[in-house]
Scaffold this motif. Structure first.
Motif, PDB file in Angstrom:
ATOM      1  N   GLY A   8       0.821  -1.208   0.000  1.00 48.23           N
ATOM      2  CA  GLY A   8       0.000   0.000   0.000  1.00 48.23           C
ATOM      3  C   GLY A   8       0.856   1.259   0.000  1.00 48.23           C
ATOM      4  O   GLY A   8       0.550   2.226  -0.713  1.00 48.23           O
ATOM      5  N   MET A   9       1.933   1.245   0.780  1.00 49.44           N
ATOM      6  CA  MET A   9       2.819   2.402   0.809  1.00 49.44           C
ATOM      7  C   MET A   9       3.537   2.584  -0.524  1.00 49.44           C
ATOM      8  O   MET A   9       3.786   3.718  -0.954  1.00 49.44           O
ATOM      9  N   GLN A  10       3.854   1.491  -1.200  1.00 48.48           N
ATOM     10  CA  GLN A  10       4.478   1.598  -2.524  1.00 48.48           C
ATOM     11  C   GLN A  10       3.537   2.290  -3.509  1.00 48.48           C
ATOM     12  O   GLN A  10       3.964   3.137  -4.297  1.00 48.48           O
ATOM     13  N   VAL A  11       2.257   1.937  -3.433  1.00 48.67           N
ATOM     14  CA  VAL A  11       1.278   2.572  -4.310  1.00 48.67           C
ATOM     15  C   VAL A  11       1.160   4.056  -3.976  1.00 48.67           C
ATOM     16  O   VAL A  11       1.146   4.915  -4.875  1.00 48.67           O
ATOM     17  N   LEU A  12       1.084   4.371  -2.697  1.00 50.06           N
ATOM     18  CA  LEU A  12       0.934   5.765  -2.290  1.00 50.06           C
ATOM     19  C   LEU A  12       2.156   6.589  -2.681  1.00 50.06           C
ATOM     20  O   LEU A  12       2.034   7.714  -3.182  1.00 50.06           O
ATOM     21  N   GLU A  13       3.347   6.043  -2.489  1.00 49.30           N
ATOM     22  CA  GLU A  13       4.573   6.763  -2.850  1.00 49.30           C
ATOM     23  C   GLU A  13       4.654   6.992  -4.349  1.00 49.30           C
ATOM     24  O   GLU A  13       5.091   8.059  -4.808  1.00 49.30           O
ATOM     25  N   ALA A  14       4.239   5.995  -5.142  1.00 52.26           N
ATOM     26  CA  ALA A  14       4.242   6.163  -6.593  1.00 52.26           C
ATOM     27  C   ALA A  14       3.221   7.213  -7.014  1.00 52.26           C
ATOM     28  O   ALA A  14       3.468   8.008  -7.939  1.00 52.26           O
ATOM     29  N   LEU A  15       2.107   7.258  -6.331  1.00 51.13           N
ATOM     30  CA  LEU A  15       1.083   8.253  -6.634  1.00 51.13           C
ATOM     31  C   LEU A  15       1.600   9.662  -6.336  1.00 51.13           C
ATOM     32  O   LEU A  15       1.387  10.596  -7.108  1.00 51.13           O
ATOM     33  N   VAL A  16       2.296   9.799  -5.215  1.00 51.78           N
ATOM     34  CA  VAL A  16       2.869  11.094  -4.842  1.00 51.78           C
ATOM     35  C   VAL A  16       3.925  11.535  -5.850  1.00 51.78           C
ATOM     36  O   VAL A  16       4.033  12.713  -6.195  1.00 51.78           O
ATOM     37  N   ALA A  17       4.706  10.576  -6.338  1.00 47.51           N
ATOM     38  CA  ALA A  17       5.805  10.900  -7.256  1.00 47.51           C
ATOM     39  C   ALA A  17       5.329  11.229  -8.665  1.00 47.51           C
ATOM     40  O   ALA A  17       6.062  11.852  -9.448  1.00 47.51           O
ATOM     41  N   ALA A  18       4.114  10.833  -9.006  1.00 44.75           N
ATOM     42  CA  ALA A  18       3.611  11.062 -10.367  1.00 44.75           C
ATOM     43  C   ALA A  18       3.490  12.554 -10.656  1.00 44.75           C
ATOM     44  O   ALA A  18       2.976  13.319  -9.836  1.00 44.75           O
ATOM     45  N   GLU A  26      -0.927   2.064 -15.440  1.00 41.11           N
ATOM     46  CA  GLU A  26       0.425   2.588 -15.339  1.00 41.11           C
ATOM     47  C   GLU A  26       0.944   2.486 -13.903  1.00 41.11           C
ATOM     48  O   GLU A  26       2.100   2.129 -13.676  1.00 41.11           O
ATOM     49  N   LEU A  27       0.096   2.759 -12.943  1.00 40.48           N
ATOM     50  CA  LEU A  27       0.505   2.674 -11.540  1.00 40.48           C
ATOM     51  C   LEU A  27       0.836   1.233 -11.172  1.00 40.48           C
ATOM     52  O   LEU A  27       1.833   0.961 -10.484  1.00 40.48           O
ATOM     53  N   ALA A  28       0.024   0.293 -11.680  1.00 42.35           N
ATOM     54  CA  ALA A  28       0.287  -1.124 -11.406  1.00 42.35           C
ATOM     55  C   ALA A  28       1.613  -1.559 -12.012  1.00 42.35           C
ATOM     56  O   ALA A  28       2.372  -2.332 -11.414  1.00 42.35           O
ATOM     57  N   ARG A  29       1.910  -1.062 -13.202  1.00 44.15           N
ATOM     58  CA  ARG A  29       3.182  -1.412 -13.849  1.00 44.15           C
ATOM     59  C   ARG A  29       4.370  -0.878 -13.041  1.00 44.15           C
ATOM     60  O   ARG A  29       5.370  -1.575 -12.864  1.00 44.15           O
ATOM     61  N   GLN A  30       4.236   0.331 -12.526  1.00 44.15           N
ATOM     62  CA  GLN A  30       5.336   0.937 -11.780  1.00 44.15           C
ATOM     63  C   GLN A  30       5.646   0.192 -10.479  1.00 44.15           C
ATOM     64  O   GLN A  30       6.804   0.044 -10.107  1.00 44.15           O
ATOM     65  N   VAL A  31       4.618  -0.270  -9.806  1.00 44.04           N
ATOM     66  CA  VAL A  31       4.844  -0.892  -8.496  1.00 44.04           C
ATOM     67  C   VAL A  31       4.877  -2.417  -8.559  1.00 44.04           C
ATOM     68  O   VAL A  31       5.148  -3.076  -7.550  1.00 44.04           O
ATOM     69  N   GLY A  32       4.595  -2.980  -9.731  1.00 41.59           N
ATOM     70  CA  GLY A  32       4.674  -4.428  -9.880  1.00 41.59           C
ATOM     71  C   GLY A  32       3.553  -5.181  -9.209  1.00 41.59           C
ATOM     72  O   GLY A  32       3.751  -6.302  -8.724  1.00 41.59           O
ATOM     73  N   LEU A  33       2.352  -4.591  -9.187  1.00 36.24           N
ATOM     74  CA  LEU A  33       1.196  -5.258  -8.600  1.00 36.24           C
ATOM     75  C   LEU A  33       0.099  -5.407  -9.647  1.00 36.24           C
ATOM     76  O   LEU A  33       0.160  -4.796 -10.711  1.00 36.24           O
ATOM     77  N   SER A  59      -4.777  11.056  -8.388  1.00 36.56           N
ATOM     78  CA  SER A  59      -3.763  12.005  -7.922  1.00 36.56           C
ATOM     79  C   SER A  59      -3.722  11.977  -6.406  1.00 36.56           C
ATOM     80  O   SER A  59      -4.728  11.697  -5.739  1.00 36.56           O
ATOM     81  N   ALA A  60      -2.543  12.279  -5.847  1.00 39.07           N
ATOM     82  CA  ALA A  60      -2.425  12.435  -4.399  1.00 39.07           C
ATOM     83  C   ALA A  60      -2.987  13.798  -4.000  1.00 39.07           C
ATOM     84  O   ALA A  60      -2.923  14.762  -4.759  1.00 39.07           O
ATOM     85  N   THR A  61      -3.558  13.874  -2.816  1.00 36.96           N
ATOM     86  CA  THR A  61      -4.083  15.138  -2.311  1.00 36.96           C
ATOM     87  C   THR A  61      -3.037  15.818  -1.414  1.00 36.96           C
ATOM     88  O   THR A  61      -1.981  15.261  -1.122  1.00 36.96           O
ATOM     89  N   LEU A  62      -3.386  17.008  -0.966  1.00 38.30           N
ATOM     90  CA  LEU A  62      -2.486  17.749  -0.081  1.00 38.30           C
ATOM     91  C   LEU A  62      -2.440  17.186   1.327  1.00 38.30           C
ATOM     92  O   LEU A  62      -1.660  17.661   2.157  1.00 38.30           O
ATOM     93  N   LYS A  63      -3.251  16.169   1.607  1.00 38.22           N
ATOM     94  CA  LYS A  63      -3.221  15.596   2.956  1.00 38.22           C
ATOM     95  C   LYS A  63      -1.851  15.008   3.264  1.00 38.22           C
ATOM     96  O   LYS A  63      -1.404  15.025   4.415  1.00 38.22           O
ATOM     97  N   ILE A  64      -1.170  14.494   2.224  1.00 36.28           N
ATOM     98  CA  ILE A  64       0.190  13.979   2.414  1.00 36.28           C
ATOM     99  C   ILE A  64       1.091  15.101   2.917  1.00 36.28           C
ATOM    100  O   ILE A  64       1.839  14.952   3.892  1.00 36.28           O
ATOM    101  N   TRP A  65       1.027  16.234   2.245  1.00 41.24           N
ATOM    102  CA  TRP A  65       1.850  17.380   2.638  1.00 41.24           C
ATOM    103  C   TRP A  65       1.476  17.861   4.038  1.00 41.24           C
ATOM    104  O   TRP A  65       2.347  18.205   4.844  1.00 41.24           O
TER     105      TRP A  65
END
Length: 257
Positions: A8-18, A26-33, A59-65
């Motif tokens: 789950g964290m891998q997905v979230l980190e990839a979403l933030v980095a996009a 595309e997200l599944a390809r990046q994280v291998g899931l 997209s990630a929201t500003l809640k991460i920030w």
């Protein structure tokens, strides 16, 4: 290590980095899931407010920030204010707390120990209910949402002196706002008292509450005036250090005649 959380964290980190909204494939390809796994994680993040979706792209929201900013703020806040807390602890010989708001609670993010063998026990990271702690009442008076969030649920009784009636609490909060100081005499822990004052930031928003915690046996009428003045002065000094305006500090730190 919990593999579900890791994925789950891998997905979230990839979403933030996009750099732009991204699709499930595309997200599944990046994280291998698998796409189904990624879609499930994304729905959870949307429900928690960490992601948003439009036209099947995410997209990630500003809640991460916002969460990261809280950590940064706490670290800088502790480093900046700690010398003032140490000075207050030496002057009063009592334990000093620095607290921040978290809904219907406050969290102690730092403390300077008193020197008495008998003193109020607390730990950094400990929570205290807003409605019956001195630092908590400061946030009820000045934080934009703390009072509403506290009154959303029945007020729990912790001691015979705990305020549990909403109208009585609102009146107490108004008194705190007028005085610029909050006092607790055995409302959370029956034998423990406290006094706290607001710490303001450069945008005239409350950042923290600074307060003393001490046994009620050392918080009598004869010394409470002195302790209140010392806490008020230390919190004002901390506010000035953080860049708060003079009008904010003086306007919110008046004693009621």
């Amino acid at each position: 290590m919990d593999k579900t959380i890791v994925k789950g964290m891998q997905v979230l980190e990839a979403l933030v980095a996009a750099q732009q909204p991204i699709g499930v494939s595309e997200l599944a390809r990046q994280v291998g899931l698998t796409k189904s796994n990624v879609h499930r994680y994304l729905q959870t993040f949307i429900a928690l407010g960490y992601a948003t979706a439009a036209d099947s792209r995410y997209s990630a929201t500003l809640k991460i920030w916002q969460q990261g900013a809280k950590v940064i703020e706490r670290l800088d806040l502790r480093r900046t204010i700690r010398p003032i807390m140490d000075q207050l602890a030496r002057a009063t010989l009592e334990t000093v707390h620095l607290a921040i708001s978290d809904g219907a609670d406050v969290i102690y993010i730092d403390k300077a120990e008193g020197v008495h063998s008998v003193r109020a026990f607390s730990e950094i990271g400990e929570r205290a209910p807003t409605h019956c702690s001195a630092t908590g009442k400061i946030f009820l008076a000045y934080h934009p949402t703390a009072l509403r969030e506290t009154l959303e649920h029945p007020l729990r009784t912790y001691s015979p002196r705990t305020i549990t009636d909403p109208d009585t609490l609102v009146a107490a909060v108004e008194a705190v706002r007028a005085a610029g100081i909050a006092i607790n005499r055995g409302e959370w822990e029956a034998a423990v008292g406290g006094v706290a004052a607001p710490v303001w930031g450069p945008d005239n928003q409350i950042i923290a509450a600074m307060g003393l915690a001490l046994p009620l046996s050392r918080f009598g009428e004869e010394n409470s005036t002195v302790l209140i003045a010392q806490v008020r002065a230390a919190a004002a000094q901390a506010s000035r250090t953080l860049g708060a305006s003079v009008s904010q500090i003086e306007g919110e730190a008046r004693l009621v005649a």
